[in-house]
Design a protein around this motif. Structure first.
Motif, short mmCIF file in Angstrom:
data_model
loop_
_atom_site.label_atom_id
_atom_site.label_comp_id
_atom_site.label_asym_id
_atom_site.label_seq_id
_atom_site.Cartn_x
_atom_site.Cartn_y
_atom_site.Cartn_z
N CYS A 1 -15.39 33.16 51.38
CA CYS A 1 -16.14 34.40 51.16
C CYS A 1 -16.81 34.89 52.43
N GLY A 2 -16.89 34.06 53.46
CA GLY A 2 -17.65 34.45 54.63
C GLY A 2 -19.12 34.48 54.25
N PRO A 3 -19.94 35.15 55.05
CA PRO A 3 -21.35 35.23 54.68
C PRO A 3 -21.49 35.91 53.32
N VAL A 4 -22.36 35.37 52.49
CA VAL A 4 -22.54 35.98 51.16
C VAL A 4 -23.15 37.36 51.31
N MET A 5 -24.17 37.47 52.13
CA MET A 5 -24.83 38.75 52.32
C MET A 5 -24.17 39.45 53.48
N ASP A 6 -23.27 40.38 53.19
CA ASP A 6 -22.58 41.07 54.27
C ASP A 6 -22.88 42.56 54.30
N GLN B 1 -31.02 30.77 53.50
CA GLN B 1 -29.92 30.26 54.32
C GLN B 1 -28.59 30.91 53.94
N ILE B 2 -28.32 31.01 52.66
CA ILE B 2 -27.03 31.52 52.20
C ILE B 2 -26.95 33.04 52.29
N CYS B 3 -27.98 33.71 51.80
CA CYS B 3 -27.95 35.17 51.76
C CYS B 3 -28.32 35.81 53.09
N GLY B 4 -29.17 35.16 53.84
CA GLY B 4 -29.61 35.74 55.11
C GLY B 4 -28.54 35.71 56.17
N ALA B 5 -27.67 34.72 56.11
CA ALA B 5 -26.56 34.59 57.08
C ALA B 5 -27.05 34.76 58.51
N GLY C 1 -42.07 42.25 56.86
CA GLY C 1 -42.82 42.29 55.61
C GLY C 1 -42.00 42.04 54.37
N SER C 2 -40.72 41.74 54.51
CA SER C 2 -39.88 41.46 53.34
C SER C 2 -39.22 40.09 53.48
N ALA C 3 -38.62 39.66 52.39
CA ALA C 3 -37.96 38.36 52.36
C ALA C 3 -36.64 38.49 51.61
N VAL C 4 -35.72 37.60 51.89
CA VAL C 4 -34.44 37.57 51.17
C VAL C 4 -34.70 36.87 49.84
N LEU C 5 -34.49 37.58 48.73
CA LEU C 5 -34.76 37.01 47.40
C LEU C 5 -33.49 36.75 46.61
N ALA C 6 -32.41 37.48 46.88
CA ALA C 6 -31.17 37.35 46.12
C ALA C 6 -30.06 38.09 46.88
N CYS C 7 -28.83 37.84 46.47
CA CYS C 7 -27.71 38.58 47.05
C CYS C 7 -26.49 38.43 46.14
N SER C 8 -25.46 39.17 46.46
CA SER C 8 -24.22 39.07 45.70
C SER C 8 -23.06 39.41 46.63
N THR C 9 -21.86 39.05 46.18
CA THR C 9 -20.68 39.37 46.96
C THR C 9 -19.49 39.54 46.02
N ARG C 10 -18.54 40.31 46.45
CA ARG C 10 -17.24 40.47 45.79
C ARG C 10 -16.18 40.29 46.85
N LYS C 11 -15.62 39.09 46.93
CA LYS C 11 -14.59 38.81 47.92
C LYS C 11 -13.52 37.91 47.31
N ASN C 12 -12.29 38.15 47.68
CA ASN C 12 -11.18 37.32 47.20
C ASN C 12 -11.14 37.22 45.68
N GLY C 13 -11.48 38.31 45.00
CA GLY C 13 -11.44 38.34 43.55
C GLY C 13 -12.61 37.65 42.87
N ARG C 14 -13.56 37.16 43.64
CA ARG C 14 -14.72 36.46 43.08
C ARG C 14 -15.93 37.39 43.04
#
Length: 110
Positions: free
Chosen positions: A13-18, A49-53, A60-73
Motif C-alpha cells: 500500500c505504500g504510506p497509508v496517509m498519502d 507512525q503509520i498515518c503520518g508517514a 496545533g494539530s495531530a494525526v488521529l486517523a487515516c484511510s487508503t484505497r490501494k490495490n483493491g484494499r
C-alpha cells in the motif's frame, strides 16, 4: 496480534496517509453511504507512525486517523475507541464489538 498482522495487511500500500492535504472535514453527502473496509484500532503512537508517514501535520494539530484505497484494499486506521468509551456512546459500541473480536465471549464474561 496487531504488531505482526498490520504489516501484512498494509503490504504493497505504500504510506497509508498519502493525501496532499490534512483535513477533518465531513465528506460530501454522495460519499456518506455504507461501506466495507478493514478497520484497525490502534494507539495514538502507532497511528502517528503509520498515518503520518514521516510528515508533520499543521501546527496545533495531530494525526488521529487515516484511510487508503490501494490495490483493491480499503483500509481505515482509527484510534482505539475504548479510550473514550466511558464518555462517547459510539466509541462504547465500537469498543464493545472490538472486545468480541478480540475474544470476549458472547455471554460478556470477565
Amino acid at each position: 496480534m496487531i504488531r505482526w498482522l498490520l504489516p501484512f495487511a498494509l503490504a504493497g500500500c505504500g504510506p497509508v496517509m498519502d493525501a496532499t492535504e490534512w483535513s477533518d472535514a465531513m465528506p460530501p453527502q454522495r460519499f456518506r453511504g455504507d461501506g466495507v473496509a478493514t478497520v484497525f484500532f490502534l494507539s495514538r503512537a502507532d497511528i502517528e507512525q503509520i498515518c503520518g508517514a514521516g510528515r508533520q501535520p499543521p501546527a496545533g494539530s495531530a494525526v488521529l486517523a487515516c484511510s487508503t484505497r490501494k490495490n483493491g484494499r480499503k483500509i481505515i486506521v482509527m484510534p482505539n475507541p475504548c479510550v473514550v468509551g466511558d464518555i462517547d456512546y459510539y466509541a462504547r459500541l465500537m469498543c464493545h464489538e472490538n472486545g468480541h473480536i478480540a475474544g470476549w465471549g458472547a455471554l460478556h464474561e470477565d
